[in-house]
Scaffold this motif. Structure first.
Motif, PDB file in Angstrom:
ATOM      1  N   GLY A 123       0.796  -1.217   0.000  1.00  0.00           N
ATOM      2  CA  GLY A 123       0.000   0.000   0.000  1.00  0.00           C
ATOM      3  C   GLY A 123       0.828   1.265   0.000  1.00  0.00           C
ATOM      4  O   GLY A 123       2.061   1.237  -0.024  1.00  0.00           O
ATOM      5  N   SER A 124       0.125   2.369   0.053  1.00  0.00           N
ATOM      6  CA  SER A 124       0.755   3.682   0.092  1.00  0.00           C
ATOM      7  C   SER A 124       1.249   3.987   1.504  1.00  0.00           C
ATOM      8  O   SER A 124       0.963   3.257   2.453  1.00  0.00           O
ATOM      9  CB  SER A 124      -0.262   4.745  -0.319  1.00  0.00           C
ATOM     10  N   LEU A 129       0.363   4.092   7.476  1.00  0.00           N
ATOM     11  CA  LEU A 129       0.091   4.856   8.696  1.00  0.00           C
ATOM     12  C   LEU A 129      -1.262   4.483   9.278  1.00  0.00           C
ATOM     13  O   LEU A 129      -1.408   4.364  10.503  1.00  0.00           O
ATOM     14  CB  LEU A 129       0.141   6.348   8.392  1.00  0.00           C
ATOM     15  N   ALA A 130      -2.255   4.304   8.422  1.00  0.00           N
ATOM     16  CA  ALA A 130      -3.605   3.966   8.889  1.00  0.00           C
ATOM     17  C   ALA A 130      -3.651   2.593   9.537  1.00  0.00           C
ATOM     18  O   ALA A 130      -4.394   2.379  10.507  1.00  0.00           O
ATOM     19  CB  ALA A 130      -4.587   4.033   7.725  1.00  0.00           C
ATOM     20  N   ALA A 131      -2.870   1.655   9.026  1.00  0.00           N
ATOM     21  CA  ALA A 131      -2.828   0.311   9.606  1.00  0.00           C
ATOM     22  C   ALA A 131      -2.133   0.310  10.961  1.00  0.00           C
ATOM     23  O   ALA A 131      -2.491  -0.462  11.857  1.00  0.00           O
ATOM     24  CB  ALA A 131      -2.127  -0.648   8.652  1.00  0.00           C
ATOM     25  N   ARG A 180       0.580  12.966  10.563  1.00  0.00           N
ATOM     26  CA  ARG A 180       1.170  12.503   9.298  1.00  0.00           C
ATOM     27  C   ARG A 180       0.104  11.938   8.369  1.00  0.00           C
ATOM     28  O   ARG A 180       0.127  12.172   7.165  1.00  0.00           O
ATOM     29  CB  ARG A 180       2.249  11.458   9.584  1.00  0.00           C
ATOM     30  N   LEU A 181      -0.827  11.187   8.945  1.00  0.00           N
ATOM     31  CA  LEU A 181      -1.897  10.621   8.134  1.00  0.00           C
ATOM     32  C   LEU A 181      -2.792  11.734   7.581  1.00  0.00           C
ATOM     33  O   LEU A 181      -3.193  11.695   6.402  1.00  0.00           O
ATOM     34  CB  LEU A 181      -2.728   9.646   8.965  1.00  0.00           C
ATOM     35  N   ASP A 182      -3.091  12.737   8.397  1.00  0.00           N
ATOM     36  CA  ASP A 182      -3.936  13.846   7.949  1.00  0.00           C
ATOM     37  C   ASP A 182      -3.260  14.648   6.831  1.00  0.00           C
ATOM     38  O   ASP A 182      -3.927  15.059   5.867  1.00  0.00           O
ATOM     39  CB  ASP A 182      -4.272  14.769   9.119  1.00  0.00           C
ATOM     40  N   ILE A 191     -10.362   7.598  -3.541  1.00  0.00           N
ATOM     41  CA  ILE A 191     -10.043   6.164  -3.638  1.00  0.00           C
ATOM     42  C   ILE A 191      -8.907   5.811  -2.694  1.00  0.00           C
ATOM     43  O   ILE A 191      -8.969   4.807  -1.969  1.00  0.00           O
ATOM     44  CB  ILE A 191      -9.686   5.785  -5.090  1.00  0.00           C
ATOM     45  N   GLU A 192      -7.862   6.651  -2.687  1.00  0.00           N
ATOM     46  CA  GLU A 192      -6.721   6.396  -1.808  1.00  0.00           C
ATOM     47  C   GLU A 192      -7.134   6.478  -0.341  1.00  0.00           C
ATOM     48  O   GLU A 192      -6.720   5.665   0.497  1.00  0.00           O
ATOM     49  CB  GLU A 192      -5.597   7.396  -2.095  1.00  0.00           C
TER      50      GLU A 192
END
Length: 229
Positions: A123-124, A129-131, A180-182, A191-192
């Protein structure tokens, strides 16, 4: 509303479920079976090793030295700081921490690690970061929830565990990952962001499942015995 705030709002039902889980409730009440504590520490030690691996993959995905240094510092936090709550659980269980290292992951923890690693590899940076984010975020909220609900003093058996996750240093990890995620979310399309959202929610689900795994002392269906030649 920031992207991370939106994720937290949509996953609140999972956070609330975690707060009410019997393992978490047992931490607040100071009453948990020795076997459940041991099972948790065995799995969490290996899980955190995987977390370090993911930070390493984040370094590989980084474009600036500032980002590389940030993830390197987070590795140091796991290696040098997160041993303290583990030691607290081991003291209560009456076992040596070093004796609980190096065990195979139970099914749920193995699935969680696989989810994080595949997301980080394929992934990106935002998905990565989200995981990762639900782990420090749920623990931060658990720490505050237990502190507010049970008001533990130094005599409480899990006082060190609770106060560790409720303190500012732990909050900083969550805040920095959220920021960082924001910032990433501001630069990408829907989509991302949807892919990152799904990675976040799956990790939240697996955080709940991790507590259940520890409380029930989940094991693989069959124990394999290796014969000596």
């Amino acid at each position: 509303m920031s992207f991370s705030t939106q994720l937290r709002k949509e996953s609140d039902v999972i956070f609330q479920g975690i707060f009410k889980h019997p393992f978490v409730d047992g931490l607040g009440k100071g009453e948990l079976p020795k076997e459940a504590l041991i099972h948790y520490v065995k799995a969490d030690f290996e899980y955190l090793n995987a977390f370090i691996n993911i930070y390493g993959l984040a370094i590989a995905k980084s474009d600036t030295r500032e980002d590389m240094q940030y993830f390197q510092e987070k590795i140091g936090f796991i290696l040098n700081s997160e041993i303290h709550p583990h030691n607290n659980l081991c003291q209560v269980a009456g076992v040596n921490y070093n004796d609980l290292k190096g065990f195979p992951l139970p099914p749920t923890a193995d699935h969680y690690v696989g989810h994080m690693k595949s997301t980080a590899q394929q992934g990106s940076m935002g998905e990565l970061l989200a995981a990762l984010l639900p782990c420090p975020w749920t623990y931060l909220d658990i720490g505050h929830y237990l502190k507010d609900s049970f008001n533990p003093g130094p005599e409480h058996p899990f006082y060190e565990w609770i106060t560790f996750y409720a303190k500012q240093e732990t909050a900083s990890v969550t805040t920095e990952l959220r920021d960082r995620l924001d910032r990433w979310a501001e630069t990408v399309g829907e989509i991302e962001k949807e892919k990152a959202k799904q990675a976040f929610i799956k990790s939240c689900q697996l955080e709940y499942a991790f507590w259940e795994m520890a409380y029930t002392q989940e094991k693989w269906p069959f124990t394999m015995v290796t014969e000596e030649v």
